[in-house]
Design a protein around this motif. Structure first.
Motif, PDB file in Angstrom:
ATOM      1  N   SER A  70      -9.118  29.218  -3.036  1.00  0.00           N
ATOM      2  CA  SER A  70      -8.716  29.817  -4.312  1.00  0.00           C
ATOM      3  C   SER A  70      -7.207  29.828  -4.513  1.00  0.00           C
ATOM      4  N   GLY A  71      -6.462  30.061  -3.440  1.00  0.00           N
ATOM      5  CA  GLY A  71      -5.015  30.124  -3.571  1.00  0.00           C
ATOM      6  C   GLY A  71      -4.434  28.791  -4.018  1.00  0.00           C
ATOM      7  N   ALA A  74      -5.288  27.942  -7.608  1.00  0.00           N
ATOM      8  CA  ALA A  74      -4.486  28.664  -8.587  1.00  0.00           C
ATOM      9  C   ALA A  74      -3.087  28.065  -8.725  1.00  0.00           C
ATOM     10  N   MET A  98       2.811  38.800 -11.503  1.00  0.00           N
ATOM     11  CA  MET A  98       1.541  38.662 -10.776  1.00  0.00           C
ATOM     12  C   MET A  98       0.937  37.272 -10.945  1.00  0.00           C
ATOM     13  N   THR A 101       1.142  35.073  -7.864  1.00  0.00           N
ATOM     14  CA  THR A 101       0.372  35.420  -6.660  1.00  0.00           C
ATOM     15  C   THR A 101       0.082  34.218  -5.764  1.00  0.00           C
ATOM     16  N   ALA A 102      -0.319  33.117  -6.387  1.00  0.00           N
ATOM     17  CA  ALA A 102      -0.704  31.948  -5.592  1.00  0.00           C
ATOM     18  C   ALA A 102       0.489  31.334  -4.856  1.00  0.00           C
ATOM     19  N   MET A 104       2.916  33.327  -3.586  1.00  0.00           N
ATOM     20  CA  MET A 104       3.463  34.372  -2.707  1.00  0.00           C
ATOM     21  C   MET A 104       2.564  34.559  -1.497  1.00  0.00           C
ATOM     22  N   GLY A 105       3.068  35.311  -0.542  1.00  0.00           N
ATOM     23  CA  GLY A 105       2.247  35.691   0.596  1.00  0.00           C
ATOM     24  C   GLY A 105       1.416  36.926   0.266  1.00  0.00           C
ATOM     25  N   TRP A 106       0.728  37.419   1.265  1.00  0.00           N
ATOM     26  CA  TRP A 106      -0.135  38.594   1.153  1.00  0.00           C
ATOM     27  C   TRP A 106       0.632  39.815   0.660  1.00  0.00           C
ATOM     28  N   LEU A 107       1.896  39.929   1.065  1.00  0.00           N
ATOM     29  CA  LEU A 107       2.673  41.108   0.704  1.00  0.00           C
ATOM     30  C   LEU A 107       3.161  41.057  -0.733  1.00  0.00           C
ATOM     31  N   GLY A 108       3.107  39.875  -1.335  1.00  0.00           N
ATOM     32  CA  GLY A 108       3.594  39.755  -2.708  1.00  0.00           C
ATOM     33  C   GLY A 108       5.095  39.860  -2.815  1.00  0.00           C
ATOM     34  N   ARG A 109       5.783  39.401  -1.793  1.00  0.00           N
ATOM     35  CA  ARG A 109       7.253  39.467  -1.853  1.00  0.00           C
ATOM     36  C   ARG A 109       7.775  38.345  -2.744  1.00  0.00           C
ATOM     37  N   GLU A 110       8.677  38.709  -3.650  1.00  0.00           N
ATOM     38  CA  GLU A 110       9.189  37.716  -4.603  1.00  0.00           C
ATOM     39  C   GLU A 110      10.356  36.948  -3.990  1.00  0.00           C
TER      40      GLU A 110
END
Lengths: 262, 364
Positions: A70-71, A74, A98, A101-102, A104-110
């Motif tokens: 899925s990642g 996306a 958001m 997301t695809a 970024m990593g799991w943490l969602g660091r920008e």
């Protein structure tokens, strides 16, 4: 390039779309039209990987989307969902971020790429001045632009829109569609969109696919597909088709609501 | 084509932002909350039958450190009160509040429902049942026994949350009404089994468990030490789930289309939130409403971003339950109320207020 080959999708016993084959090349917009429940949304859901097809294949640049996680999917393919009211008190900028997301990593660091993509998407959709406003306080048209900006921030070669102009007024309908048109040309996006309003189709689409009861009736340029014969049959209502006085594109009037004067 | 591409968006004027009433409160959530928590910790140790001034407490605590030797100007009894009674109690209360608030925030985000709370959705009752099963089978007498209780509570919590979730789900959504109804029903069912188990156990254990489930945390260092590793793991993992929770707010379909591995995220959040809740329940009993109130306050003051909401809830949850616990000790002194009574007294009206707000969709 987006290629759909002999796609059949079923929900349990109900076949939603059957044996559909379509092809969209970069820079081109394909509009899906057809009555309610014809299978337009199902097609969008299948291409975005939300439902798995019973048979057939969907490929983006010759890669079958069923085979990729899925990642990664996306990063190839983004979706602008149907217009609806959005709750939540996220700001426009947070919501658009958001879309990254695809990337970024799991943490969602920008990272800087993410911030650049969001900035560009906000500029393209003219939302820069709204960046710090809460999405729940925006109008329907503005919310729909946020959803478009979120999909653009996803930076995918393929963009899909599911009836993006529902509930929008004339100005917002046309400005949203003209923006999609412009981006498709400039960024060579491959665009597929389900559309309700037949009169918007010839303004925005290069190709039209008419779907009825899950079956592809015909596909071609707007003047080819939007014939009174095709439309009358698909929507079960007699229609008159006239030429736009300036552009020559077909305009559709259902006969039922045109007042007869004699 | 040319005609329509000329139409441009004209953004509506943006209303002038009112300056934040207290910049420190609003812009520095972590500094504010750490200071608040430190104050709550000190006062929680200070209050009791014998009042110990904060200055003394700091000195006594500093003196406990191996490399610090202070000239004692305090009675030995103060050291005993702090080290054997008030410090472990205060630490357990703080951990419990932190755990309930952060797991409440996670459940609210996961179910996209403002009324999800470990207590209201039945998870706490499920954890309570698990803990009681463990205690009835083997009442803990030493530290090793204490470590087993959270595991049993965790199993109870995870089973309950799965049952409630599947009962409450309608077309992929978890509506407010079905969630609360399923939570109440499953909670009542597990509580009934818990009561039955308690009645069939011996007198001493019955009283101990009744006390605990009534919302009175266990005493001494053993529960603190046993809870600590689970709490650190659970809350640590919860703190980094914020991005997934944010993306999930758009619904599962859109989250998938944005590239979130939705199934993995949901399992992760259910497991970590249930573990965190279970440890709190195992040693502090069923304390309601903290998991509901605290995330809401955080959301109102610091916004809906779960990347901050979960960690801030940890701090504010700890301070809030410490304040409730101080009230529980002061209100009817020398009698100590179960802290669960205080949170319920404050929380139930709050719950009704949110219910009315939720109808108007102010935040959701």
């Amino acid at each position: 390039m987006l290629k759909i080959t002999n796609l059949t999708v079923a929900y349990g016993q109900n076949i939603a779309v059957q044996d559909i084959s379509l092809e969209v090349i970069p820079g081109e917009i394909l509009a899906l039209i057809g009555p309610n429940g014809a299978g337009k949304t199902t097609l969008v859901r299948a291409v975005s990987g939300l439902v798995s097809p019973q048979s057939g294949q969907i490929t983006v640049d010759d890669q079958a989307i069923a085979d990729i996680p899925s990642g990664e999917r996306a990063r190839m393919l983004s979706v602008v969902p149907q217009a609806r009211h959005m709750g939540g008190a996220f700001t426009v900028e947070q919501a658009v971020m958001m879309g990254r997301t695809a990337h970024m990593g799991w943490l969602g660091r920008e990272c800087q790429d993410d911030r650049d993509a969001v900035k560009l998407a906000l500029e393209q959709t003219n939302l820069k001045d709204f960046a710090h406003r809460s999405i729940s306080k925006l109008s329907g048209g503005e919310q729909q632009r946020v959803l478009l900006a979120r999909a653009l921030a996803q930076s995918t070669p393929v963009l899909m829109l599911d009836e993006p102009t529902n509930h929008l007024d004339l100005q917002h309908q046309t400005s949203l569609l003209s923006l999609v048109r412009q981006l498709a040309q400039e960024k060579q996006l491959t665009v597929m969109m389900a559309l309700h309003d037949l009169n918007l189709v010839s303004f925005v689409a290069d190709q039209v696919a008419l779907i009825v009861n899950g079956l592809l009736q015909c596909v071609g340029t707007p003047p080819e597909v939007l014939s009174s014969e095709n439309i009358s049959q698909a929507y079960q209502i007699p229609v008159d088709i006239v030429s736009h006085p300036r552009t020559g594109s077909p305009i559709i009037f259902p006969q039922g609501i045109v007042k007869e004067r004699d | 084509m040319d005609a329509i591409s000329k139409i441009v968006f004209t953004p509506a004027p943006i209303p002038a932002c009112s300056p934040a009433s207290s910049p420190m409160l609003r812009n520095r959530p972590f500094i504010f909350n750490i200071l608040l928590l430190l104050a709550a910790l000190i006062f929680s140790i200070a209050l009791g039958a014998v009042y110990i001034p904060p200055g003394k407490i700091l000195k006594i605590l500093a003196d406990q450190l191996p490399w610090v030797a202070l000239e004692p100007d305090w009675p030995n009894s103060s050291v005993a009160i702090i080290m054997a009674v008030r410090l472990p109690h205060t630490v357990l209360i703080a951990m419990t509040g932190a755990a309930l608030a952060s797991s409440g925030a996670a459940y609210q985000g996961l179910f996209r429902n403002p009324l999800a709370d470990p207590y209201l959705i039945g998870v706490a009752s499920g954890a309570g049942l698990g803990a009681v099963v463990a205690m009835v089978l083997n009442w803990p007498t030493e530290l090793g026994g204490y470590y087993l209780i959270p595991i049993a509570a965790f199993i109870g919590a995870i089973l309950t949350v799965l049952i409630v979730y599947n009962l409450a789900r309608v077309n992929g959504l978890v509506p407010l009404t079905t969630l609360i109804l399923a939570g109440v029903a499953v909670g009542a069912f597990t509580s009934a089994i818990t009561s039955y188990l308690m009645l069939t156990s011996d007198d001493q254990i019955y009283r101990a468990i009744a006390f605990l489930l009534g919302g009175s945390p266990m005493a001494g260092w053993n529960p603190v030490l046993a809870a600590l590793p689970y709490m650190l793991v659970g809350m640590g993992l919860l703190s980094i789930s914020g991005h997934s929770l944010n993306v999930l707010q758009f619904g599962e379909d859109e989250a998938r289309q944005m590239g979130l591995n939705v199934d993995r995220a949901k399992i992760y959040i259910i497991i970590t939130a249930s573990l965190t809740t279970a440890v709190a329940v195992a040693f502090s009993g069923v304390i309601g409403f903290i998991g509901l109130i605290v995330p809401h306050i955080v959301r109102i003051i610091w916004g809906p971003d779960y990347k901050r909401l979960v960690p801030i809830s940890i701090f504010l949850g700890a301070s809030s339950l410490l304040v409730a616990d101080m009230l529980a000790r002061i209100l009817l002194a020398p009698t100590t109320l179960p802290v669960g009574i205080v949170t319920a007294l404050a929380g139930a009206p709050f719950f009704l207020w949110i219910l009315r707000r939720a109808k108007r969709e102010v935040f959701w």
